[in-house]
Design a protein around this motif. Structure first.
Motif, short mmCIF file in Angstrom:
data_model
loop_
_atom_site.label_atom_id
_atom_site.label_comp_id
_atom_site.label_asym_id
_atom_site.label_seq_id
_atom_site.Cartn_x
_atom_site.Cartn_y
_atom_site.Cartn_z
N VAL A 49 0.46 -1.02 -0.37
CA VAL A 49 0.28 0.37 -0.26
C VAL A 49 1.01 0.72 0.15
O VAL A 49 1.91 1.57 0.67
CB VAL A 49 -0.75 0.16 1.21
CG1 VAL A 49 -1.41 1.64 1.83
CG2 VAL A 49 -2.36 -1.31 1.45
N VAL A 50 0.39 2.27 -0.84
CA VAL A 50 1.23 3.58 -0.62
C VAL A 50 0.26 4.94 -0.46
O VAL A 50 -0.50 4.61 -1.08
CB VAL A 50 2.28 3.55 -2.04
CG1 VAL A 50 2.69 4.94 -2.95
CG2 VAL A 50 3.38 2.40 -2.55
N VAL A 51 0.56 5.61 0.37
CA VAL A 51 -0.33 6.78 0.19
C VAL A 51 0.06 8.08 0.82
O VAL A 51 1.35 8.31 0.48
CB VAL A 51 -1.36 6.64 2.04
CG1 VAL A 51 -2.36 5.13 2.15
CG2 VAL A 51 0.26 6.45 2.52
N PRO A 52 -0.47 8.84 0.84
CA PRO A 52 0.57 9.81 -0.16
C PRO A 52 0.67 10.75 1.39
O PRO A 52 0.37 9.46 2.67
CB PRO A 52 -0.47 11.32 0.94
CG PRO A 52 -2.49 10.80 -1.03
CD PRO A 52 -1.77 9.29 -0.21
N GLY A 53 1.91 11.57 1.79
CA GLY A 53 2.81 11.77 3.49
C GLY A 53 1.72 11.89 4.61
O GLY A 53 0.97 13.01 4.03
N ALA A 374 5.44 14.97 -4.31
CA ALA A 374 5.91 13.82 -4.63
C ALA A 374 5.88 13.06 -2.76
O ALA A 374 7.13 12.83 -2.48
CB ALA A 374 6.67 13.00 -4.99
N ASP A 375 5.57 13.43 -2.05
CA ASP A 375 4.96 12.73 -0.10
C ASP A 375 4.58 12.08 -0.61
O ASP A 375 3.22 11.79 -0.19
CB ASP A 375 4.27 14.35 0.75
CG ASP A 375 5.44 15.50 0.25
OD1 ASP A 375 6.01 15.41 -0.19
OD2 ASP A 375 4.71 16.67 0.37
N LEU A 376 5.44 10.40 -0.28
CA LEU A 376 4.50 9.51 0.02
C LEU A 376 4.76 8.51 0.61
O LEU A 376 6.41 9.11 1.65
CB LEU A 376 4.95 8.50 -1.64
CG LEU A 376 4.49 9.98 -2.99
CD1 LEU A 376 5.06 9.45 -3.87
CD2 LEU A 376 3.06 9.49 -3.08
N VAL A 377 4.42 7.78 1.12
CA VAL A 377 4.88 6.97 2.31
C VAL A 377 4.52 5.13 1.78
O VAL A 377 3.02 4.68 1.16
CB VAL A 377 3.87 7.02 3.66
CG1 VAL A 377 4.41 5.96 4.71
CG2 VAL A 377 3.82 8.20 4.20
N VAL A 378 5.60 4.14 1.96
CA VAL A 378 5.02 3.15 1.53
C VAL A 378 5.36 1.96 2.43
O VAL A 378 6.10 2.25 3.68
CB VAL A 378 6.16 2.04 0.79
CG1 VAL A 378 5.80 0.79 0.49
CG2 VAL A 378 6.59 3.40 -0.41
N LEU A 379 3.90 1.69 2.85
CA LEU A 379 2.97 0.41 4.11
C LEU A 379 3.46 -0.90 3.91
O LEU A 379 3.67 -1.18 3.33
CB LEU A 379 1.89 1.30 4.35
CG LEU A 379 1.43 2.33 4.70
CD1 LEU A 379 0.35 2.64 4.81
CD2 LEU A 379 2.48 3.13 6.13
N GLY A 380 3.97 -1.80 4.62
CA GLY A 380 4.22 -2.87 5.02
C GLY A 380 3.02 -3.56 5.31
O GLY A 380 2.93 -4.67 5.88
#
Length: 427
Positions: A49-53, A374-380
């Motif tokens: 899952v990738v979400v905005p920061g 491009a402010d993003l978070v890749v979640l585990g």
């Protein structure tokens, strides 16, 4: 050449993984990026899952990490008094060290924007504000920092504060704050509101006020959300006023709640729930059926009010716990507000991202689409519906197209059968 390409990112719950390509800190492509496309850095998200920061829309960095110093607090008034005593010893270096520690925790936890509320009053002067202005510049490669000039001690109650607020705004504070209930009586609280909103108009900045932070509205100083909505309309500040806490709204009868919610929505006033602090300090006078003391989030959202949540305080008299982790706070909010369904998880994620972007006024360039920052978070984790339950590691945190934090959490179960001694049994 792309600066960064995230491959096989799960952006929506019901969609297929997609690639995200970044140039000059902005998202250029969301979709299919050719395998041969050159990039300075490529991350294979492999369906994560990738979400905005995340956005911490209400955080007191200047007062963080004070637990263990001074006496414990039991009520809001007590917490203000305890912290007021400690503020007398604040220095630029001490505030900076504590604030920077929590700021870096926040970044590691996926936060890419913080709205910080440093105290501005005759006790501490502009020490906290000056630290935040310095961190806004020195840490901008890690996080965007909005600085609120916050009169915790009141304005009339703390003579000299008004002049300090004006100076704070002249020095470059992004937002003017307010503490509507910390005056002697309701009339003074209303003057406080008009003063803050007047400064917002004069200096052309948004306003962000602490309001209605009590279990109920028995004291009229904590029944001002409707008056704030009216004052917002009168000052022409729709869409530029935010209220933090608003816990006493939950203690009003349903019809009154609905009326206030409608006023807030119509006036364009946003609300930020702060469950960690509100739960800790609320209900202290109840000896049975202890009240939850959190804003009625579901009703606010359903009523059309822009609604976010945030950590508020980290390890001090107001909130003795916390790590500036928006997923931890979201998990707490979900349980407190009975928001446990799949659709509720999506609502809470939006409160930490797109709705918080509206609160902080950055929504036009926010999100996962071409042209967004491009402010993003890749979640585990591999399902959006599992984000709150899993509270997964933030595998990669991306700020303006550059990786600023990485995290991998590893747990190994040692599953090796062993022979036990004959005759030994569990009791």
């Amino acid at each position: 050449m792309y600066d960064l390409v995230l491959r096989r990112a799960l952006i929506t719950e019901d969609g297929a993984p997609a690639d995200i390509a970044v140039i000059d800190g902005m998202i250029d492509v969301v979709g299919d990026v050719p395998p041969q496309a050159p990039a300075r850095e490529t991350i294979d998200c492999d369906g994560l899952v990738v979400v905005p920061g995340f956005i911490e829309s209400h955080l007191h960095l200047d007062k963080a990490l004070l637990s263990g110093i001074g006496r414990p607090a039991q009520t809001l008034a007590d917490a203000i008094e305890v912290t007021g005593e400690l503020k007398r010893d604040f220095t630029h270096d001490s505030v900076r060290a504590r604030a920077l520690q929590v700021l870096r925790w926040a970044v590691g936890n996926g936060t890419t924007l913080i709205r910080a509320h440093p105290d501005v009053d005759p006790v501490v002067g502009l020490v906290g504000l000056d630290v935040m202005l310095e961190l806004r510049e020195s840490q901008k490669h890690l996080v965007d920092l909005q600085v609120v000039a916050f009169p915790q001690e009141g304005i009339e109650r703390a003579p000299g504060t008004y002049a300090l607020l004006r100076e704070a705004l002249r020095r470059g504070a992004d937002v003017v704050g307010g503490c509507t209930y910390n005056e002697a009586d309701v009339a003074a609280c209303r003057r406080h509101i008009d003063t803050v909103l007047g400064l917002a108009v004069e200096f052309g900045v948004p306003a962000d006020l602490h309001a209605d932070f009590a279990d109920d509205t028995a004291d009229g100083r904590f029944a001002l959300a409707g008056a704030l909505a009216e004052a917002t309309r009168e000052h022409g500040l729709g869409g530029r006023v935010t209220l933090g806490h608003v816990t006493s709204l939950a203690g009003r009868p349903p019809a009154e709640r609905a009326e206030v919610v409608a006023l807030l929505a119509e006036a364009g006033v946003a609300v930020v729930a702060l469950p960690a602090t509100d739960l800790y300090l609320g209900g202290r006078g109840d000896d049975r059926a202890v009240r939850r003391g959190v804003a009625p989030v579901r009703e606010l959202i359903d009523g059309g009010v822009v609604t976010a949540y945030s950590s508020n305080n980290v390890r001090n008299a107001f909130t003795p716990f916390g790590n500036a982790d928006m997923l931890d706070i979201g998990h707490l909010l979900a349980q407190t507000c009975h928001m446990g369904g799949p659709a509720d998880t999506g609502r809470i994620l939006r409160m930490a991202t797109t709705e918080a972007a509206r609160v902080t006024g950055v929504h036009d360039g926010y999100g996962i689409h071409p042209g967004a920052r491009a402010d993003l978070v890749v979640l585990g984790t591999r399902r959006h519906a599992d984000v709150l339950a899993d509270r997964p590691e933030r595998r990669w945190v991306v700020k303006r197209g550059r990786v600023v934090a990485r995290s991998v959490r590893t747990t190994e179960i040692i599953d090796t059968p062993v022979e036990t001694a004959e005759g030994i049994r569990a009791a």
